[in-house]
Design a protein around this motif. Sequence first.
Motif, PDB file in Angstrom:
ATOM      1  N   SER A  80      32.221  33.808  38.231  1.00 20.13           N
ATOM      2  CA  SER A  80      32.281  33.135  36.930  1.00 20.13           C
ATOM      3  C   SER A  80      31.757  34.039  35.819  1.00 20.13           C
ATOM      4  O   SER A  80      32.255  34.009  34.688  1.00 20.13           O
ATOM      5  N   LEU A  81      30.752  34.858  36.129  1.00 19.32           N
ATOM      6  CA  LEU A  81      30.252  35.819  35.147  1.00 19.32           C
ATOM      7  C   LEU A  81      31.344  36.809  34.755  1.00 19.32           C
ATOM      8  O   LEU A  81      31.484  37.178  33.582  1.00 19.32           O
ATOM      9  N   GLY A  82      32.133  37.226  35.741  1.00 17.22           N
ATOM     10  CA  GLY A  82      33.235  38.141  35.456  1.00 17.22           C
ATOM     11  C   GLY A  82      34.269  37.549  34.523  1.00 17.22           C
ATOM     12  O   GLY A  82      34.956  38.271  33.797  1.00 17.22           O
ATOM     13  N   THR A  83      34.379  36.222  34.529  1.00 21.41           N
ATOM     14  CA  THR A  83      35.349  35.557  33.651  1.00 21.41           C
ATOM     15  C   THR A  83      34.907  35.603  32.200  1.00 21.41           C
ATOM     16  O   THR A  83      35.717  35.831  31.297  1.00 21.41           O
ATOM     17  N   SER A  84      33.608  35.372  31.948  1.00 19.10           N
ATOM     18  CA  SER A  84      33.148  35.184  30.570  1.00 19.10           C
ATOM     19  C   SER A  84      32.515  36.413  29.932  1.00 19.10           C
ATOM     20  O   SER A  84      32.478  36.519  28.705  1.00 19.10           O
ATOM     21  N   ILE A  85      32.023  37.365  30.732  1.00 17.57           N
ATOM     22  CA  ILE A  85      31.258  38.463  30.151  1.00 17.57           C
ATOM     23  C   ILE A  85      32.143  39.441  29.389  1.00 17.57           C
ATOM     24  O   ILE A  85      31.702  40.097  28.439  1.00 17.57           O
ATOM     25  N   ALA A  86      33.429  39.532  29.774  1.00 17.06           N
ATOM     26  CA  ALA A  86      34.310  40.502  29.118  1.00 17.06           C
ATOM     27  C   ALA A  86      34.796  40.022  27.763  1.00 17.06           C
ATOM     28  O   ALA A  86      35.160  40.837  26.903  1.00 17.06           O
TER      29      ALA A  86
ATOM     30  N   TRP B 245      44.407  41.622  27.491  1.00 15.05           N
ATOM     31  CA  TRP B 245      44.864  41.695  28.872  1.00 15.05           C
ATOM     32  C   TRP B 245      43.712  42.032  29.823  1.00 15.05           C
ATOM     33  O   TRP B 245      43.819  41.828  31.034  1.00 15.05           O
ATOM     34  N   ILE B 246      42.597  42.515  29.288  1.00 11.80           N
ATOM     35  CA  ILE B 246      41.411  42.734  30.122  1.00 11.80           C
ATOM     36  C   ILE B 246      40.911  41.399  30.669  1.00 11.80           C
ATOM     37  O   ILE B 246      40.484  41.294  31.823  1.00 11.80           O
ATOM     38  N   VAL B 247      40.981  40.378  29.851  1.00  7.84           N
ATOM     39  CA  VAL B 247      40.611  39.029  30.288  1.00  7.84           C
ATOM     40  C   VAL B 247      41.750  38.381  31.063  1.00  7.84           C
ATOM     41  O   VAL B 247      41.546  37.785  32.124  1.00  7.84           O
ATOM     42  N   LEU B 248      42.969  38.510  30.540  1.00  7.19           N
ATOM     43  CA  LEU B 248      44.117  37.830  31.132  1.00  7.19           C
ATOM     44  C   LEU B 248      44.420  38.341  32.538  1.00  7.19           C
ATOM     45  O   LEU B 248      44.762  37.561  33.432  1.00  7.19           O
ATOM     46  N   ALA B 249      44.284  39.654  32.769  1.00  7.56           N
ATOM     47  CA  ALA B 249      44.568  40.216  34.091  1.00  7.56           C
ATOM     48  C   ALA B 249      43.618  39.629  35.136  1.00  7.56           C
ATOM     49  O   ALA B 249      44.038  39.319  36.267  1.00  7.56           O
ATOM     50  N   TYR B 250      42.373  39.453  34.785  1.00  2.00           N
ATOM     51  CA  TYR B 250      41.378  38.873  35.691  1.00  2.00           C
ATOM     52  C   TYR B 250      41.720  37.417  36.007  1.00  2.00           C
ATOM     53  O   TYR B 250      41.740  37.006  37.178  1.00  2.00           O
ATOM     54  N   LEU B 251      42.022  36.637  34.969  1.00  2.00           N
ATOM     55  CA  LEU B 251      42.329  35.229  35.167  1.00  2.00           C
ATOM     56  C   LEU B 251      43.626  35.027  35.937  1.00  2.00           C
ATOM     57  O   LEU B 251      43.731  34.132  36.787  1.00  2.00           O
TER      58      LEU B 251
ATOM     59  N   ILE C 123      42.513  47.655  32.734  1.00  2.00           N
ATOM     60  CA  ILE C 123      43.230  46.399  32.974  1.00  2.00           C
ATOM     61  C   ILE C 123      43.627  46.282  34.444  1.00  2.00           C
ATOM     62  O   ILE C 123      43.485  45.219  35.065  1.00  2.00           O
ATOM     63  N   GLY C 124      44.100  47.374  35.035  1.00  2.00           N
ATOM     64  CA  GLY C 124      44.452  47.363  36.452  1.00  2.00           C
ATOM     65  C   GLY C 124      43.251  47.088  37.338  1.00  2.00           C
ATOM     66  O   GLY C 124      43.331  46.318  38.308  1.00  2.00           O
ATOM     67  N   VAL C 125      42.136  47.703  37.000  1.00  2.90           N
ATOM     68  CA  VAL C 125      40.910  47.488  37.772  1.00  2.90           C
ATOM     69  C   VAL C 125      40.445  46.044  37.632  1.00  2.90           C
ATOM     70  O   VAL C 125      39.953  45.435  38.596  1.00  2.90           O
ATOM     71  N   ARG C 126      40.608  45.462  36.445  1.00  2.00           N
ATOM     72  CA  ARG C 126      40.232  44.064  36.247  1.00  2.00           C
ATOM     73  C   ARG C 126      41.089  43.130  37.101  1.00  2.00           C
ATOM     74  O   ARG C 126      40.599  42.099  37.593  1.00  2.00           O
ATOM     75  N   ALA C 127      42.352  43.473  37.305  1.00  2.00           N
ATOM     76  CA  ALA C 127      43.194  42.675  38.193  1.00  2.00           C
ATOM     77  C   ALA C 127      42.665  42.730  39.621  1.00  2.00           C
ATOM     78  O   ALA C 127      42.607  41.709  40.322  1.00  2.00           O
ATOM     79  N   VAL C 128      42.251  43.932  40.056  1.00  2.00           N
ATOM     80  CA  VAL C 128      41.662  44.080  41.397  1.00  2.00           C
ATOM     81  C   VAL C 128      40.353  43.294  41.484  1.00  2.00           C
ATOM     82  O   VAL C 128      40.071  42.628  42.490  1.00  2.00           O
ATOM     83  N   GLN C 129      39.559  43.363  40.434  1.00  2.00           N
ATOM     84  CA  GLN C 129      38.314  42.601  40.394  1.00  2.00           C
ATOM     85  C   GLN C 129      38.605  41.101  40.495  1.00  2.00           C
ATOM     86  O   GLN C 129      37.867  40.349  41.151  1.00  2.00           O
ATOM     87  N   GLY C 130      39.698  40.669  39.867  1.00  2.00           N
ATOM     88  CA  GLY C 130      40.097  39.272  39.938  1.00  2.00           C
ATOM     89  C   GLY C 130      40.486  38.850  41.346  1.00  2.00           C
ATOM     90  O   GLY C 130      40.236  37.709  41.753  1.00  2.00           O
TER      91      GLY C 130
ATOM     92  N   THR D  60      55.347  32.094  40.755  1.00  2.00           N
ATOM     93  CA  THR D  60      55.535  30.803  40.097  1.00  2.00           C
ATOM     94  C   THR D  60      54.334  30.452  39.226  1.00  2.00           C
ATOM     95  O   THR D  60      54.476  30.042  38.069  1.00  2.00           O
ATOM     96  N   ILE D  61      53.150  30.619  39.786  1.00  2.00           N
ATOM     97  CA  ILE D  61      51.931  30.316  39.031  1.00  2.00           C
ATOM     98  C   ILE D  61      51.780  31.277  37.855  1.00  2.00           C
ATOM     99  O   ILE D  61      51.378  30.877  36.755  1.00  2.00           O
ATOM    100  N   ALA D  62      52.117  32.543  38.068  1.00  2.00           N
ATOM    101  CA  ALA D  62      52.038  33.517  36.976  1.00  2.00           C
ATOM    102  C   ALA D  62      52.985  33.145  35.844  1.00  2.00           C
ATOM    103  O   ALA D  62      52.631  33.239  34.664  1.00  2.00           O
ATOM    104  N   ALA D  63      54.203  32.706  36.204  1.00  2.27           N
ATOM    105  CA  ALA D  63      55.166  32.293  35.179  1.00  2.27           C
ATOM    106  C   ALA D  63      54.630  31.111  34.373  1.00  2.27           C
ATOM    107  O   ALA D  63      54.738  31.078  33.138  1.00  2.27           O
TER     108      ALA D  63
END
Length: 480
Positions: free
Chosen positions: A32-38, A58-64, A111-118, A219-222
Amino acid sequence: MIFARQDAVTSGARLPARWALASLSLSMLLSSLGTSIANVGLPTLAQAFNASFQEVQWIVLAYLLAITTLIVSVGRLGDIAGRRRLLLAGIFLFTLASALGGLAPTLWLLIGVRAVQGIGAAIMMALAMALVGETVAKAKIGSAMGLLGTMSAIGTALGPSLGGVLIAGAGWRAIFLINVPLGIVTLLLAYRTLPVDTQAPKTGRTGFDIAGTLLLALTIAAYALAMTIGRGRFGPLNTALLLAAVFGVGLFVRIEMRAASPLLRLTMFFDPRLSAGLAMSALVSTVMMATLVVGPFYLSRGLGLGGVLVGIVLSVGPLVAALAGTPAGRIADRFGTERMTIVGLAAIAVGSLALSLLPAMLGVAGYIAPIVVITCGYALFQTANNTAIMTDINPDQKGVISGMLNLSRNLGLITGASVMGAVFALGSATIDITTAHAEAVAKGMRITFAVAAFLIVGAIMIAVKGQAAAIRGSPAADVS
């Protein structure tokens, strides 16, 4: 029965059980910290990388997106490969990605790393909840769920303030590097204290539904993109994405009906408690997002508060959520999850109705009081609903059902940001809400939370119907 073994383990090793729960709590805190701290670092990141706001968001969006699209799949993978084993891998992945994010030389690599973190965060969210039943006694599951909810709320509330301090003192890289020591502690704690997986991982070709996993993620991404892109305007691209999501749902159902080992067993939705619980979770999350979307505009434009006061008032909700989580769990354990689910929903409905009326009469106090009621009701509902769903389910489905619970919450938040934001804009009858007059914003506020109260009344009806169906002898929680 699996809980008999768990109770024996817990009573015979009280301290290790508490430390195991601590590792699960830290997993929820970090994700949850990863969601809000960026979020707080976006202006600084835009300047550091000489990028536009649309690019750095997209730093936030890629994670979510990574969390939302994969949380069900990783839950199912945990059921197959071993939940402890996969949780350790998820914590390691989250920690490694945090370190790489702090060292990223370019925006798109970050942004790519944030997706991996997600992806790591999705594993931590899904499996922390799934592992609760293996770390505490059955009678204490509600309290443990409340603790996880508290840690999630603390992470969300702590993110902006901690991020601001770190950026001011050490630069933007610190908001990612802070996760590294915390992740290492969590990993070591989980490795030492979590119960060993009782089953060997399944290695058959049909053990994991790859086709269903990919289709559900797309589907969820769309759907998520349809609800988020366009900066509040629902244009042709949003419509196309939404239609693609609808088509994807139909195709996913068709594939799952034919799969030898489906990602989701569609028969599980015949369980009235599960289907009602997921629907209620989505509706409640939609309403909770309305407080986050509408609140700042109303406080600044409707009540004329300055930035500092707006921040202080907005912190009331997360603070109450952090304080109410553990007591809500104990209340659910003592008085029963079904009853407390409805009590929590009733509190949210009353608070929403009050929020549509009281601020115009009482000002800031009329805003804070209903927010406290809504947040307490949300803490009680979420703990009771999660406990009701996660207790006494088939052990080999805990991961996927935990993932579905998190997915329903995330989809509700995404929907709420778009739909309730649109209701607020339409209610205020203003093209640009940032320049709207106080009267228009107040009108939008009243209409938005009247709609929110109506949605929660619908959730109460779903709860009553689901509980009545379960009492009549509809299929219980066996989702094998």
